[in-house]
Write an enzyme that holds these catalytic residues in place. Structure first.
Site, PDB file in Angstrom:
ATOM      1  CE1 TYR A  63     -37.177   2.635  22.029  1.00  0.00           C
ATOM      2  CE2 TYR A  63     -35.445   1.013  21.747  1.00  0.00           C
ATOM      3  CZ  TYR A  63     -36.717   1.468  21.467  1.00  0.00           C
ATOM      4  OH  TYR A  63     -37.513   0.755  20.612  1.00  0.00           O
ATOM      5  CG  LEU A 122     -37.713   4.058  14.443  1.00  0.00           C
ATOM      6  CD1 LEU A 122     -37.836   5.215  15.422  1.00  0.00           C
ATOM      7  CD2 LEU A 122     -37.023   2.883  15.101  1.00  0.00           C
TER       8      LEU A 122
HETATM    9  N1  PDD Z   1     -36.275  -1.793  17.308  1.00  0.00           N
HETATM   10  N2  PDD Z   1     -39.511   0.026  13.877  1.00  0.00           N
HETATM   11  C1  PDD Z   1     -39.636  -0.143  15.198  1.00  0.00           C
HETATM   12  C2  PDD Z   1     -40.959   0.088  15.823  1.00  0.00           C
HETATM   13  C3  PDD Z   1     -38.529  -0.548  15.970  1.00  0.00           C
HETATM   14  O1  PDD Z   1     -38.656  -0.706  17.299  1.00  0.00           O
HETATM   15  C4  PDD Z   1     -37.292  -0.799  15.326  1.00  0.00           C
HETATM   16  C5  PDD Z   1     -36.073  -1.216  16.080  1.00  0.00           C
HETATM   17  C6  PDD Z   1     -37.221  -0.621  13.928  1.00  0.00           C
HETATM   18  C7  PDD Z   1     -35.940  -0.837  13.162  1.00  0.00           C
HETATM   19  O2  PDD Z   1     -35.045   0.220  13.368  1.00  0.00           O
HETATM   20  P1  PDD Z   1     -33.467   0.015  13.284  1.00  0.00           P
HETATM   21  O3  PDD Z   1     -33.170  -0.550  11.963  1.00  0.00           O
HETATM   22  O4  PDD Z   1     -32.920   1.397  13.437  1.00  0.00           O
HETATM   23  O5  PDD Z   1     -33.081  -0.901  14.414  1.00  0.00           O
HETATM   24  C8  PDD Z   1     -38.345  -0.203  13.244  1.00  0.00           C
HETATM   25  C9  PDD Z   1     -35.182  -1.951  18.251  1.00  0.00           C
HETATM   26  C10 PDD Z   1     -34.083  -2.786  17.753  1.00  0.00           C
HETATM   27  C11 PDD Z   1     -35.734  -2.368  19.604  1.00  0.00           C
HETATM   28  O6  PDD Z   1     -36.702  -1.744  20.026  1.00  0.00           O
HETATM   29  O7  PDD Z   1     -35.191  -3.269  20.237  1.00  0.00           O
END
Ligand code: PDD
Length: 286
Positions: A34, A204
């Site tokens: 996703y 991530l």
């Molecule tokens: N979450 N680490 C994890 C485990 C995450 O689920 C997310 C983002 C991030 C930050 O990644 P980014 O900057 O690409 O959004 C780091 C999303 C927003 C979610 O699960 O809703």
């Protein structure tokens, strides 16, 4: 007018419509990936980076996917037009598709794309004053670099945070190394330098994190070190923050019962926040 809007394989549907098959592998195994992209002023922020990561996640799981970046861009536009949402987030997921339940990949199945857009709640006040976190053991699998639908470890961590009255759970592995938040990356400031866990399989590779490291910090003349650190390093730091698409840059001013430095939002976090807002304005408000 503002509506929640949804697409299945690029076609508009009513979000309440039951369109998912019982044997969809996303539903049965969490076999899918996703993305979440933030919408400001009716425009997607850093969509290309999110879609690039989506293609990386799909490749990591060998999911064959026929849509191009242009298709996905158009689907996002369709959703935004249909919904009229100006401040929101688009959730996009791709599963391996529908097949009789067998663990190994099915010989025949076609990837299933679903997307929806919703308004987001404004957290700008909280970002100004900062918020609390708790440390929790990181019980997740060893491929946290894949943005997979399997989020049980993350969900259980976040639930612990919520039950403790905290905004985010800051996870650490058995060896004491702090990895990331339940739905955000984590950064620490010590003597004017930002420290964050290296982009290995244990976190991530967040788009927001990467933007801070490669664009905002250099622009502000701040050094960044991607290095492992433990909980005591965090508790003895000057500032800590979590970052992510919906989180943006959120100062964490207390973890467990301990204040970070004097327990207020630090100068460097403020600078990063201002630079981040400027970047959003440059991309979405022109
Ligand atoms: N979450 N680490 C994890 C485990 C995450 O689920 C997310 C983002 C991030 C930050 O990644 P980014 O900057 O690409 O959004 C780091 C999303 C927003 C979610 O699960 O809703």
């Amino acid at each position: 007018m503002m509506n929640v809007a949804a697409l299945v394989d690029g076609k508009l549907i009513d979000i309440g419509e039951p369109v998912i098959f019982m044997e969809d592998r996303g539903y049965q195994f969490g076999d899918g990936v996703y993305e979440v992209t933030r919408v400001y002023n009716g425009q997607c922020f850093m969509l290309k980076s999110h879609m690039d990561r989506l293609f990386q996640s799909l490749a990591a799981l060998n999911i064959i996917f026929s849509y191009s970046y242009e298709d996905l861009y158009n689907f996002h536009q369709m959703l935004l037009k249909e919904s009229g949402i100006m401040e929101g987030s688009v959730y996009l997921q791709v599963t391996r598709g529908v097949a009789p339940r067998e663990h190994a990949f099915p010989k025949k199945s076609s990837a299933q794309l679903t997307m929806s857009v919703r308004p987001v709640k404004d957290q700008s006040m909280l970002r100004k004053v900062g918020t609390k976190g708790i440390f929790v053991p990181d019980i997740r699998w060893l491929r946290c670099d894949i943005k997979s639908l399997n989020l049980l470890g993350n969900i259980l961590a976040k639930q612990q945070a919520v039950e403790a009255g905290c905004y985010e759970a800051i996870q650490y592995r058995d060896n004491g190394i702090v990895t990331e938040g339940a739905s955000s990356n984590f950064g620490v400031v010590k003597n004017g330098v930002i420290y964050t866990h290296p982009a290995t399989n244990l976190i991530l590779k967040g788009i927001t994190r990467a933007y801070i490291l490669t664009k905002l910090a250099p622009r502000l003349g701040i050094s960044v070190v991607e290095q492992e650190f433990d909980r005591s390093f965090v508790l003895n730091s000057d500032e800590t923050f979590v970052c992510g698409t919906t989180t943006e840059i959120m100062p964490i001013i207390q973890i467990d019962d301990q204040k970070i430095a004097n327990g207020t939002v630090g100068a460097l976090s403020k600078k990063l926040q201002i630079a981040y807002i400027k970047a959003i304005q440059e991309e979405c408000y022109i």
